[in-house]
Design a protein around this motif. Sequence first.
Motif, short mmCIF file in Angstrom:
data_model
loop_
_atom_site.label_atom_id
_atom_site.label_comp_id
_atom_site.label_asym_id
_atom_site.label_seq_id
_atom_site.Cartn_x
_atom_site.Cartn_y
_atom_site.Cartn_z
N ALA A 23 -9.69 -11.01 1.82
CA ALA A 23 -9.69 -9.58 2.06
C ALA A 23 -8.24 -8.80 1.58
N ALA A 24 -7.11 -9.61 1.49
CA ALA A 24 -6.03 -8.99 0.94
C ALA A 24 -6.30 -8.56 -0.54
N GLY A 25 -6.79 -9.64 -1.24
CA GLY A 25 -7.00 -9.22 -2.71
C GLY A 25 -7.87 -8.17 -2.86
N ILE A 26 -8.99 -8.04 -2.06
CA ILE A 26 -10.01 -7.00 -2.27
C ILE A 26 -9.24 -5.67 -2.20
N GLY A 27 -8.44 -5.63 -0.95
CA GLY A 27 -7.75 -4.36 -0.71
C GLY A 27 -6.86 -3.93 -1.72
N VAL A 28 -6.07 -4.98 -2.42
CA VAL A 28 -5.22 -4.79 -3.39
C VAL A 28 -5.81 -4.08 -4.52
N LEU A 29 -7.36 -4.47 -4.77
CA LEU A 29 -8.05 -3.76 -5.81
C LEU A 29 -8.60 -2.49 -5.75
N ARG A 30 -9.00 -2.20 -4.35
CA ARG A 30 -9.82 -1.25 -4.17
C ARG A 30 -9.07 -0.11 -3.30
N PHE A 31 -7.79 -0.22 -2.79
CA PHE A 31 -7.18 0.79 -2.26
C PHE A 31 -6.80 1.66 -3.24
#
Length: 110
Positions: A23-31
């Motif tokens: 979830a942290a990795g996806i957040g870094v890419l998407r935010f």
Amino acid sequence: MVTVVADWLGALFLVAGALLALAAGIGVLRFPDVLDRMHAATKPQSLGVLLVLTGVALRLRSPSDLGMVALVAIFQLATAPVAAQMIGRAAYRSGRVDRDLLVVDELADR
């Protein structure tokens, strides 16, 4: 019986920590902006690493391994917030932060 329960709890903690790290990795890419990405990179990632370390500690259970896991946890908790603070301040000073999105701008006077 106790080792079986500890193994299952360790596996549960490992999976939960891996999901938080994902979830942290996806957040870094998407935010969209630096402050949101910084939040995604530190909050769930730190908890995810601690859950993974708890899972590893439940699986290994030897004193030397537990000491190493404790050191990794201490260094993770000491370095991630400091790195996030430095990234946030550098982004603010370089003008990469949209100040209209800030609720409180404590650095505006400086």
